[in-house]
Each structure stands twice: as structure tokens, then as C-alpha cells.
Design an enzyme around this catalytic site. Structure first.
Site, mmCIF file in Angstrom:
data_model
loop_
_atom_site.group_PDB
_atom_site.id
_atom_site.type_symbol
_atom_site.label_atom_id
_atom_site.label_comp_id
_atom_site.label_asym_id
_atom_site.label_seq_id
_atom_site.Cartn_x
_atom_site.Cartn_y
_atom_site.Cartn_z
ATOM 1 N N ARG A 4 52.638 39.552 38.396
ATOM 2 C CA ARG A 4 51.758 40.855 38.221
ATOM 3 C C ARG A 4 52.662 42.018 37.807
ATOM 4 O O ARG A 4 52.458 43.103 38.166
ATOM 5 C CB ARG A 4 51.090 41.245 39.430
ATOM 6 N N SER A 52 40.558 41.758 41.014
ATOM 7 C CA SER A 52 41.615 41.918 42.410
ATOM 8 C C SER A 52 41.866 43.404 42.241
ATOM 9 O O SER A 52 42.574 43.766 41.321
ATOM 10 C CB SER A 52 42.762 40.817 42.284
ATOM 11 N N GLU A 88 46.483 46.566 42.802
ATOM 12 C CA GLU A 88 47.027 45.938 41.416
ATOM 13 C C GLU A 88 46.622 46.870 40.402
ATOM 14 O O GLU A 88 47.615 46.949 39.356
ATOM 15 C CB GLU A 88 46.476 44.517 41.479
HETATM 16 N N1 EPU Z 1 39.720 33.911 50.301
HETATM 17 C C1 EPU Z 1 38.996 34.318 51.128
HETATM 18 N N2 EPU Z 1 38.071 35.334 50.966
HETATM 19 C C2 EPU Z 1 37.667 35.640 49.647
HETATM 20 C C3 EPU Z 1 38.416 35.036 48.580
HETATM 21 C C4 EPU Z 1 39.364 34.043 48.774
HETATM 22 O O1 EPU Z 1 39.356 34.144 52.376
HETATM 23 O O2 EPU Z 1 36.621 36.286 49.505
HETATM 24 C C5 EPU Z 1 41.029 33.022 50.214
HETATM 25 C C6 EPU Z 1 40.628 31.377 50.285
HETATM 26 O O3 EPU Z 1 41.222 30.708 51.554
HETATM 27 C C7 EPU Z 1 41.031 31.211 48.858
HETATM 28 C C8 EPU Z 1 42.350 32.016 48.866
HETATM 29 O O4 EPU Z 1 42.065 33.244 49.501
HETATM 30 O O5 EPU Z 1 41.586 29.497 48.881
HETATM 31 C C9 EPU Z 1 42.778 32.136 47.187
HETATM 32 O O6 EPU Z 1 41.704 32.785 46.620
HETATM 33 P P1 EPU Z 1 41.558 32.578 45.167
HETATM 34 O O7 EPU Z 1 41.815 31.094 44.669
HETATM 35 O O8 EPU Z 1 40.321 33.241 44.740
HETATM 36 O O9 EPU Z 1 42.704 33.522 44.659
HETATM 37 P P2 EPU Z 1 43.435 34.890 44.851
HETATM 38 O O10 EPU Z 1 44.808 34.772 45.631
HETATM 39 O O11 EPU Z 1 42.430 35.608 45.913
HETATM 40 C C10 EPU Z 1 44.281 35.339 42.658
HETATM 41 C C11 EPU Z 1 44.456 36.402 41.538
HETATM 42 C C12 EPU Z 1 43.008 36.381 40.566
HETATM 43 C C13 EPU Z 1 42.909 35.036 40.211
HETATM 44 C C14 EPU Z 1 42.829 33.933 41.287
HETATM 45 C C15 EPU Z 1 42.653 32.572 40.780
HETATM 46 C C16 EPU Z 1 45.740 38.269 42.563
HETATM 47 C C17 EPU Z 1 45.914 39.486 43.176
HETATM 48 N N3 EPU Z 1 44.596 37.719 42.340
HETATM 49 O O12 EPU Z 1 43.362 35.934 43.588
HETATM 50 O O13 EPU Z 1 43.140 37.427 39.845
HETATM 51 O O14 EPU Z 1 41.761 34.809 39.580
HETATM 52 O O15 EPU Z 1 44.158 34.194 42.218
HETATM 53 O O16 EPU Z 1 43.884 32.125 40.297
HETATM 54 O O17 EPU Z 1 46.977 37.644 42.431
HETATM 55 C C18 EPU Z 1 42.654 39.534 39.056
HETATM 56 O O18 EPU Z 1 44.017 39.538 38.909
HETATM 57 O O19 EPU Z 1 42.089 40.529 38.539
HETATM 58 C C19 EPU Z 1 42.263 38.304 39.459
HETATM 59 C C20 EPU Z 1 40.940 38.059 39.662
#
Ligand code: EPU
Length: 366
Positions: free
Chosen positions: A188, A261, A358
Site C-alpha cells: 500500500r 479497507s 489507508e
Molecule cells: N477478518 C475478520 N473480520 C472481518 C474480516 C476479516 O476477523 O470482518 C479476518 C479473517 O480471519 C480473515 C482475515 O481477517 O481471514 C483477512 O481478511 P481478508 O481476506 O478480507 O483480508 P484483509 O487483510 O482484511 C486485505 C486488503 C483488502 C483486500 C483483501 C483480500 C488491506 C488493508 N486490505 O484485507 O483490500 O481486498 O486483503 O486480498 O490490506 C482495500 O484495500 O480497499 C481492500 C478491500
């Protein structure tokens, strides 16, 4: 009179339809412009002046016309929180051309204008039989904004596929072409975040492989492909899987204002991350960066603090994903920011971990 055109009012010449005689102006300027449709939080802010650029070649001339005003560039405003009305002239790129520059045996070089919608480029590249961008399907925003925060999802980041960025260097008053190394891509992060306001990105060149090793290991992709009945996936199948997951997990900004995010996943030194993981065995910890830091799930911590789905006035956290701050209707940018600060304070108090936004904040500091 049925079946016939009404007579033209007296003193006017009847209009005839014909080919448009004028090309769109290369740039235009509007005073006191509403920005609600230009940010995906749908915050009702206004810009003192809005400069629209249809032809980037006209950029130096347009900039001279608004000088010395500082500029705020908005793509589709999908990664910005307007905490107050911007004081700067808002700049929007409307060049929406996509062109193939070069076919090679193993890859194709594609150039897209800053104003192209990101998802449209992803769909276009897949229809052309190119791969690489499939894991990045359905990310809101424009091509010109993509390199700034090095958009990433489901195990891919755009910086891996960028060959060159065309930009106007406002400091030196010159056109520049920045290659992948010069863009200094990180999680990012990029040169464009490290030197904010210096470069105005007008177009991006992508190097897209004809055959890319598909990335299916990110949580949920294989399961989604299986549910779709796909056994031997191609890039378009992966894009469809990502689209299905995103539609389920992330609210559509057209229906519920949000900027994806809102918080970044915090990076911590390895020992500190392990201590936390020991204390909270369910806290997801991911590989971090080359300096050995680990990335913690901010969504998990926010949810553990009880914020997921919570609403205060029109500001809230999405019930589908704890990282996504939402505007239920008429929240102002300042209200959304105050709500985000309460979330981050509670995560800091509970886990001792600072989390940071972000999106770019306008009119406020974090
Ligand atoms: N999780 C929770 N609660 C939630 C959502 C997720 O506990 O409400 C936990 C779960 O254990 C899950 C883990 O967090 O396995 C990871 O969740 P997710 O796969 O949705 O990934 P993230 O790290 O929360 C990042 C990016 C997203 C991107 C997803 C998928 C960042 C800040 N965000 O989210 O990017 O879509 O990975 O690759 O790195 C964005 O930048 O706007 C965005 C949506």
C-alpha cells in the site's frame, strides 16, 4: 398534430441532427463544484474549483491557467476521505483510452489513460487473453490512482505488472516516465505516497504476461472456484471467483458509501507479533515485508473490539467486513473521521497496536 413534429417556436431555426462538429474541450474549469459524486463515501463536500482534463497534452496549459493554486487529484475518489471541503483546486483526469503498445512472445505491453476505470481495464485485459490482473478484479478506482497506493488484493499487487508511469512532475515542471524501480512499490505504498502532490499521473503502461502462474492460494479462492465447478481454472475464472468473493464481503460503494479497507493491516516486528499471537492464538498473522516484520489482521482486532456492524448516527462499520467504514447516508467527512478515531483508540487500548487509515485524508490529519 399526431404523428408530426410540433412546429418550432417562432424566431428559432429547427434543429437537425448531424455529426457533432466539435471535439470535447481538452480541459475545462468549474467553480464551486459539488464532489458528492466524485468520492465513494458520498460525502457532500464542495471544491472551490474543479479542473477536468480530457487530453493530458493540455495539462501544462491548464495548470498555468489555475496557477499558483495547489491541486488535489481525484480519480473516482475511492481512496479518499473528505474530512472538510478541500481548499485546493480539484483535478480529474478524463482520458479513458486503452491501447496495445507492443506484442512480445511472452507478454504484451498495454497503456491505459489515468481516467480509465480500473475494473474496466481488468475486464479488457482478460478479454484480450492477457493475464496478471485477474486477482485485482472489481477494485474501485481509476488506472491513474492504482500505482499511488499500489492496489493489492488476493495475493497480487499492481506494482508487479507496471512497466512505466507517465506523469507530470509539478516540482520540475516536466514530463517524466518512471519505471518500476523508480516507483518504489511496497505494501500500500509507492513513490507517489512518499512524495505526495509531486507527480500527476496521466497514463500507466502494464506488462501483462500471456501465461501467468495463477495465484490461487489466497484464502477463499480455491474454495470459490470449486463452488463454481471449475477444475482447471484460467485467468478469467480467477477473476470471476474474486468478483464473487468481493461482492459477498465488501459493500458496493454505489449502494453504501465506503472506501474499501479504511485501515491498513499493521506491520510489527516479529517478536512483538509472536507475543500477540501467543496471547490471541486466533489473531491472523501474515508474512510481512523484507525487513522481517509481520502483518497483523486489523479486521480481526476491530471485530474483537466489537465494532463490526456497529453504527453511530450515519457513520458505521460494515457488517460484512470489519475493515470497511461506511456512510449510511448523510455522515459528514468529519463524523466518519471521528468514528474511525474511536475505533483505532479502542484497538490501541485492547491490543497495544496502533492502526492507521489507508485512504488519504483531506482537511484533517490522523
Ligand atoms: N477478518 C475478520 N473480520 C472481518 C474480516 C476479516 O476477523 O470482518 C479476518 C479473517 O480471519 C480473515 C482475515 O481477517 O481471514 C483477512 O481478511 P481478508 O481476506 O478480507 O483480508 P484483509 O487483510 O482484511 C486485505 C486488503 C483488502 C483486500 C483483501 C483480500 C488491506 C488493508 N486490505 O484485507 O483490500 O481486498 O486483503 O486480498 O490490506 C482495500 O484495500 O480497499 C481492500 C478491500
Amino acid at each position: 398534430m399526431r404523428g408530426r413534429d410540433p412546429p418550432p417556436p417562432r424566431g428559432t431555426v429547427p434543429r437537425r441532427r448531424g455529426p457533432a462538429m466539435t471535439a470535447p474541450a481538452p480541459w475545462s474549469l468549474t467553480e464551486n463544484a459539488p464532489l458528492q459524486a466524485l468520492n465513494t463515501f458520498h460525502v457532500a463536500a464542495r471544491a472551490p474549483r474543479l479542473l477536468r482534463i480530457a487530453d493530458p497534452a493540455a495539462l501544462p496549459e491548464a495548470l498555468a491557467a489555475v496557477a499558483p493554486a495547489p491541486l488535489l487529484v481525484l480519480g473516482s475518489g475511492s481512496n479518499v476521505l473528505l474530512a472538510a471541503d478541500p481548499e485546493d483546486t480539484v483535478l480529474c483526469f478524463e482520458n479513458r483510452d486503452i491501447a496495445i503498445l507492443e506484442h512480445r512472445a511472452d507478454h504484451t505491453v498495454v497503456q491505459a489513460g489515468a481516467g480509465v476505470s480500473w475494473h474496466e481495464l481488468v475486464l479488457w485485459s482478460l478479454a484480450e487473453g492477457l493475464s496478471g490482473l485477474e486477482n485485482l478484479a472489481l477494485i474501485p478506482g481509476t488506472v491513474g490512482a492504482a500505482p499511488i497506493q499500489n492496489i493489492g488484493a488476493y495475493g497480487a499487487q499492481v506494482g508487479e505488472f507496471i512497466q512505466l508511469v507517465d506523469a507530470w512532475d509539478t516540482r520540475d515542471g516536466a514530463w517524466v516516465q518512471l519505471d518500476q524501480d523508480a516507483c518504489r512499490f511496497g505494501y500500500r505504498d509507492s513513490l507517489f505516497k512518499q512524495e505526495p502532490d509531486r507527480y500527476l499521473i496521466t497514463a500507466v503502461q502494464f506488462r501483462l504476461p500471456l501465461l501467468n502462474e495463477l495465484r490461487l492460494d489466497y484464502a477463499g479462492i480455491r474454495e470459490e472456484l470449486q463452488a463454481m465447478g471449475v477444475e482447471l481454472p484460467v485467468a478469467a475464472d480467477v477473476a470471476n471467483a474474486v468478483i464473487a468473493i468481493r461482492r459477498r464481503k465488501l459493500p458496493d460503494p454505489e449502494r453504501l458509501g465506503n472506501a474499501g479497507s479504511f485501515f491498513k493491516n499493521p506491520m510489527l516486528p516479529c517478536e512483538q507479533a509472536e507475543l500477540l499471537q501467543h496471547r490471541y492464538p486466533e489473531l491472523p498473522v501474515f508474512d510481512g515485508d523484507s525487513e522481517g516484520r509481520r502483518k497483523l489482521s486489523a479486521a480481526w482486532m476491530i471485530q474483537a473490539c466489537g465494532w463490526k456492524g456497529r453504527r453511530e448516527g450515519d457513520a458505521g462499520v460494515s457488517p460484512e467486513h470489519a475493515l470497511v467504514l461506511v456512510n449510511h447516508g448523510n455522515a459528514s467527512g468529519a463524523e466518519l473521521l471521528a468514528f474511525a478515531r474511536r475505533i483505532s483508540a479502542s484497538v490501541l487500548e485492547t491490543f497495544g497496536v496502533p492502526i492507521e487509515p489507508e485512504p488519504r485524508l483531506i482537511g484533517a490529519r490522523w
